[in-house]
Scaffold this motif. Structure first.
Motif, PDB file in Angstrom:
ATOM      1  N   ILE A  62     -18.775 -17.582  59.646  1.00  0.00           N
ATOM      2  CA  ILE A  62     -18.025 -18.337  60.350  1.00  0.00           C
ATOM      3  C   ILE A  62     -17.983 -19.506  60.530  1.00  0.00           C
ATOM      4  CG2 ILE A  62     -18.504 -16.762  61.864  1.00  0.00           C
ATOM      5  CD1 ILE A  62     -20.595 -18.055  63.323  1.00  0.00           C
ATOM      6  N   LEU A  63     -19.363 -20.180  59.305  1.00  0.00           N
ATOM      7  CA  LEU A  63     -19.200 -21.760  59.527  1.00  0.00           C
ATOM      8  C   LEU A  63     -18.924 -21.983  58.305  1.00  0.00           C
ATOM      9  CD1 LEU A  63     -18.741 -24.893  60.257  1.00  0.00           C
ATOM     10  CD2 LEU A  63     -21.499 -24.784  61.509  1.00  0.00           C
ATOM     11  N   VAL A  70     -23.340 -25.294  52.466  1.00  0.00           N
ATOM     12  CA  VAL A  70     -24.361 -25.033  54.432  1.00  0.00           C
ATOM     13  C   VAL A  70     -22.986 -23.524  54.590  1.00  0.00           C
ATOM     14  CG1 VAL A  70     -24.744 -25.860  56.503  1.00  0.00           C
ATOM     15  CG2 VAL A  70     -24.952 -26.944  54.465  1.00  0.00           C
ATOM     16  N   GLU A  71     -23.860 -22.760  54.804  1.00  0.00           N
ATOM     17  CA  GLU A  71     -23.060 -21.551  55.741  1.00  0.00           C
ATOM     18  C   GLU A  71     -23.583 -21.492  57.099  1.00  0.00           C
ATOM     19  OE1 GLU A  71     -23.159 -18.177  53.126  1.00  0.00           O
ATOM     20  OE2 GLU A  71     -25.315 -18.018  52.750  1.00  0.00           O
ATOM     21  N   GLU A  72     -22.975 -21.214  57.778  1.00  0.00           N
ATOM     22  CA  GLU A  72     -23.275 -19.920  59.386  1.00  0.00           C
ATOM     23  C   GLU A  72     -22.601 -18.580  59.512  1.00  0.00           C
ATOM     24  OE1 GLU A  72     -22.841 -20.431  63.846  1.00  0.00           O
ATOM     25  OE2 GLU A  72     -23.182 -22.665  63.159  1.00  0.00           O
ATOM     26  N   VAL A  73     -23.955 -18.347  59.499  1.00  0.00           N
ATOM     27  CA  VAL A  73     -23.641 -16.627  59.146  1.00  0.00           C
ATOM     28  C   VAL A  73     -23.554 -15.556  60.251  1.00  0.00           C
ATOM     29  CG1 VAL A  73     -23.680 -14.473  57.996  1.00  0.00           C
ATOM     30  CG2 VAL A  73     -24.155 -16.724  56.891  1.00  0.00           C
ATOM     31  N   ILE A  97     -20.442 -12.590  53.285  1.00  0.00           N
ATOM     32  CA  ILE A  97     -21.673 -13.802  51.927  1.00  0.00           C
ATOM     33  C   ILE A  97     -21.349 -12.164  51.327  1.00  0.00           C
ATOM     34  CG2 ILE A  97     -23.302 -14.408  53.853  1.00  0.00           C
ATOM     35  CD1 ILE A  97     -25.439 -12.109  53.740  1.00  0.00           C
ATOM     36  N   TRP A  98     -21.248 -11.271  51.298  1.00  0.00           N
ATOM     37  CA  TRP A  98     -21.515 -10.127  49.678  1.00  0.00           C
ATOM     38  C   TRP A  98     -20.668 -10.491  49.010  1.00  0.00           C
ATOM     39  CZ3 TRP A  98     -24.047  -8.247  53.740  1.00  0.00           C
ATOM     40  CH2 TRP A  98     -23.108  -7.682  55.227  1.00  0.00           C
ATOM     41  N   GLY A 114     -27.873 -15.092  64.308  1.00  0.00           N
ATOM     42  CA  GLY A 114     -26.728 -15.520  63.639  1.00  0.00           C
ATOM     43  C   GLY A 114     -28.352 -15.599  62.956  1.00  0.00           C
ATOM     44  N   PHE A 115     -27.536 -16.252  61.391  1.00  0.00           N
ATOM     45  CA  PHE A 115     -28.581 -17.093  60.411  1.00  0.00           C
ATOM     46  C   PHE A 115     -27.555 -18.618  59.496  1.00  0.00           C
ATOM     47  CE2 PHE A 115     -28.784 -12.612  60.404  1.00  0.00           C
ATOM     48  CZ  PHE A 115     -29.473 -12.451  60.244  1.00  0.00           C
ATOM     49  N   ILE A 116     -28.452 -19.858  59.470  1.00  0.00           N
ATOM     50  CA  ILE A 116     -27.950 -21.157  58.669  1.00  0.00           C
ATOM     51  C   ILE A 116     -28.833 -20.840  56.978  1.00  0.00           C
ATOM     52  CG2 ILE A 116     -29.372 -22.162  59.701  1.00  0.00           C
ATOM     53  CD1 ILE A 116     -26.717 -24.509  60.019  1.00  0.00           C
TER      54      ILE A 116
END
Length: 234
Positions: A122-123, A112-115, A144-145, A204-206
């Motif tokens: 960031i998480l 799981v990632e928060e972007v 992420i890249w 942001g995005f999750i």
């Protein structure tokens, strides 16, 4: 704020009437220490619980102005109190909610990632770190890249990221290859969604990241087997 009438509180002992017993000694010591010393600036802001007439415990934020005598010692203090009880309760509820969310994220077997809007992670949960062979926390702050392979895939991901920022299309599953810390290349499937603020703006995005390397290998092996069978039959 407290429910008491003015004539009921005048000339009453503040600590006995308004301070909850469990914090009375602590707050009394702080107050009396300030009043007994020489203070040029004093304690301008302070927050403490007080008892309302109903028995409810409220949280009051004080703005204080000290009056000094000719020698600079405190003679009295004028206080402006604002009831911040609901604000503090909301903050505590949010803190608990965020803690539950983080615990849930950590418990998930998938990455799981928060972007953020820059593409910075960031998480991330431990499962995502372990998927790529990193220690917990090592990937926080990277992009992420940074872990995508090869360079053509990096460029494609950056272009995709800019497109969803500009046009906000419906989320679709994204697949790519990631490079692990030890150099291994794995196939990943990314299911993502937008994170929005109260106004609906994207902040942001999750994403949920799944290692599909074994699945891809099985699919490729099956494809080769079927191709071989077709050649034998032909």
């Amino acid at each position: 704020i407290t429910g008491w009438r003015r004539e009921e509180v005048l000339r009453q002992d503040w600590f006995e009437m308004f301070i909850p017993p469990e914090t009375r000694d602590e707050i009394s010591v702080i107050f009396r220490t300030v009043m007994a010393q020489k203070h040029e600036h004093g304690f301008s802001n302070y927050e403490n619980p007080i008892l309302a007439r109903s028995g409810e415990i409220l949280t009051i934020s004080w703005s204080n102005v000290l009056t000094l005598d000719a020698q600079g010692y405190v003679t009295d203090v004028t206080c402006l109190g604002v009831d911040v009880t609901e604000r503090r309760r909301a903050e505590e509820a949010l803190r608990i909610s965020e803690a539950r969310f983080r615990n849930l994220v950590q418990a998930m077997p998938y990455g799981v990632e928060e972007v953020d809007l820059e593409g910075r992670m960031i998480l991330l949960n431990d499962a995502y770190h372990h998927m790529l062979g990193y220690e917990s926390g090592e990937l926080v702050g990277s992009y992420i890249w940074d872990h995508v392979y090869p360079q053509e895939a990096v460029d494609a991901l950056k272009a995709f990221f800019q497109d969803i920022l500009a046009n906000e299309p419906p989320p679709v599953t994204y697949t790519s290859k990631d490079i692990c810390k030890d150099g291994r290349i794995i196939d990943v499937c990314i299911d993502w969604d937008y994170l929005r603020d109260d106004r609906g703006c994207v902040v942001g995005f999750i994403s949920i990241v799944t290692d599909i390397t074994d699945r891809k290998r099985a699919e490729e092996a099956l494809s080769r087997s079927e191709e071989h069978l077709r050649e034998v039959v032909a």
